[in-house]
Design a protein around this motif. Structure first.
Motif, PDB file in Angstrom:
ATOM      1  N   PRO A  33       0.802  -1.230   0.000  1.00  0.00           N
ATOM      2  CA  PRO A  33       0.000   0.000   0.000  1.00  0.00           C
ATOM      3  C   PRO A  33       0.837   1.283   0.000  1.00  0.00           C
ATOM      4  O   PRO A  33       0.314   2.355  -0.312  1.00  0.00           O
ATOM      5  N   TYR A  34       2.115   1.183   0.367  1.00  0.00           N
ATOM      6  CA  TYR A  34       2.940   2.373   0.538  1.00  0.00           C
ATOM      7  C   TYR A  34       3.959   2.570  -0.589  1.00  0.00           C
ATOM      8  O   TYR A  34       4.707   3.547  -0.577  1.00  0.00           O
ATOM      9  N   LEU A  35       4.001   1.657  -1.532  1.00  0.00           N
ATOM     10  CA  LEU A  35       5.030   1.699  -2.569  1.00  0.00           C
ATOM     11  C   LEU A  35       4.504   2.321  -3.856  1.00  0.00           C
ATOM     12  O   LEU A  35       3.327   2.166  -4.195  1.00  0.00           O
ATOM     13  N   TYR A 103      11.825  -1.064  -3.813  1.00  0.00           N
ATOM     14  CA  TYR A 103      12.065   0.336  -4.129  1.00  0.00           C
ATOM     15  C   TYR A 103      11.021   1.201  -3.422  1.00  0.00           C
ATOM     16  O   TYR A 103       9.814   1.023  -3.621  1.00  0.00           O
ATOM     17  N   PRO A 104      11.457   2.165  -2.589  1.00  0.00           N
ATOM     18  CA  PRO A 104      10.500   2.928  -1.785  1.00  0.00           C
ATOM     19  C   PRO A 104       9.909   4.155  -2.469  1.00  0.00           C
ATOM     20  O   PRO A 104       8.993   4.771  -1.932  1.00  0.00           O
ATOM     21  N   GLY A 105      10.444   4.517  -3.628  1.00  0.00           N
ATOM     22  CA  GLY A 105      10.000   5.736  -4.279  1.00  0.00           C
ATOM     23  C   GLY A 105      11.003   6.858  -4.099  1.00  0.00           C
ATOM     24  O   GLY A 105      12.007   6.725  -3.388  1.00  0.00           O
ATOM     25  N   GLU A 117       8.722  -1.640   7.860  1.00  0.00           N
ATOM     26  CA  GLU A 117       8.049  -2.928   8.061  1.00  0.00           C
ATOM     27  C   GLU A 117       8.905  -4.098   7.591  1.00  0.00           C
ATOM     28  O   GLU A 117       8.819  -5.210   8.114  1.00  0.00           O
ATOM     29  N   CYS A 118       9.721  -3.843   6.601  1.00  0.00           N
ATOM     30  CA  CYS A 118      10.488  -4.911   5.967  1.00  0.00           C
ATOM     31  C   CYS A 118      11.495  -5.536   6.933  1.00  0.00           C
ATOM     32  O   CYS A 118      11.532  -6.750   7.118  1.00  0.00           O
TER      33      CYS A 118
END
Length: 208
Positions: A33-35, A103-105, A117-118
Motif C-alpha cells: 500500500p505504501y510503494l 524500491y520505496p520511491g 516494516e520490511c
C-alpha cells in the motif's frame, strides 16, 4: 550492535531453509500500500556467503532489473571493494541484504527511506541463516541505525571511527553519486579506509 554471522553449527538443511525464506521474501507484499510500484523484493543470499552487503533499499534500476546495485552506485561500490562484477553477484560468496527489499520511491532529496516494516518482518530471521560471514559492510544511515545503533549520530562520525569496528564490520557512506560532495570533503575515506577494505576483501575471497 547486532551480532550476525556467528557459526552456530548450521547444517545443509539450514541452507535449504534460507532458500525457502528468500523465496518467501520475494513473494512479500507487506508494504504494497505504501510503494509507488508493484512490489519486487530484491536481495541476494547464499548460506556459504562470507561477505554481507547491508544496504538501504533498491533503487529504480535495481527494481527494474530485479538485481541489487545495477546502477552507478553499484559500480562505485564494486570499485571501493576492488571486486569484479561476477564475484559481487556470486551468492555463494556475497550476500546483499538491504534494510528494505523493495524500491520505496523518490522524494525531493533522492530515494525515500527504506520501509521499516520490511526489516521488522524479515531481517533477523534471514541473518541467522548466514553463519559464515566474516565481513559486514554497513552502508548508509538506515543500515547503521540497525547494525551499529550506538555508534554515533552522523554517517561521517560513524565512518570516521571505522577502525573501532574493524575487521568484522565496516561502515560506509552510500556509494550514490549524490554523495560526491561528501567524498570531496572527506578525502581520508578513499585514501585510508578504501585500501584497507580492498585488502580485507581480497584476503577473504582468497580463502576459496
Amino acid at each position: 550492535m547486532v551480532t550476525i554471522g556467528m557459526n552456530t553449527g548450521h547444517s545443509f538443511t539450514d541452507g535449504l531453509v534460507l532458500d525457502e525464506l528468500a523465496a518467501g521474501i520475494r513473494q512479500c507484499r507487506l508494504c504494497s500500500p505504501y510503494l509507488p510500484l508493484e512490489p519486487r523484493p530484491v536481495l541476494q543470499v547464499g548460506a556459504t556467503a562470507r561477505i554481507l552487503v547491508a544496504s538501504q533499499a533498491p533503487g529504480r534500476k535495481a527494481h527494474a532489473s530485479g538485481r541489487p546495485f545495477t546502477d552507478a552506485s553499484g559500480e562505485r561500490l564494486r570499485a571501493w571493494l576492488g571486486m569484479p562484477r561476477d564475484v559481487f553477484y556470486d551468492r555463494s560468496q556475497v550476500a546483499i541484504v538491504p534494510m528494505a527489499f523493495c524500491y520505496p520511491g523518490t522524494g525531493r532529496a533522492g530515494d525515500l527511506p527504506p520501509r521499516p516494516e520490511c526489516a521488522a518482518a524479515w531481517r533477523a530471521r534471514l541473518l541467522q541463516y548466514l553463519p559464515h560471514l566474516q565481513l559486514t559492510l554497513v552502508i548508509g544511515q538506515y543500515a547503521m541505525a540497525y547494525h551499529l545503533p550506538h555508534a554515533g549520530k552522523t554517517v561521517t562520525d560513524i565512518v570516521g571511527n571505522w577502525r573501532q569496528y574493524w575487521p568484522d564490520t565496516v561502515p560506509l557512506p552510500h556509494p550514490s553519486p549524490r554523495n560526491n560532495l561528501w567524498l570531496q570533503r572527506n578525502p581520508w575515506f578513499e585514501a585510508e579506509l578504501i585500501p584497507q577494505l580492498q585488502q580485507r576483501v581480497g584476503a577473504i575471497l582468497q580463502q576459496g
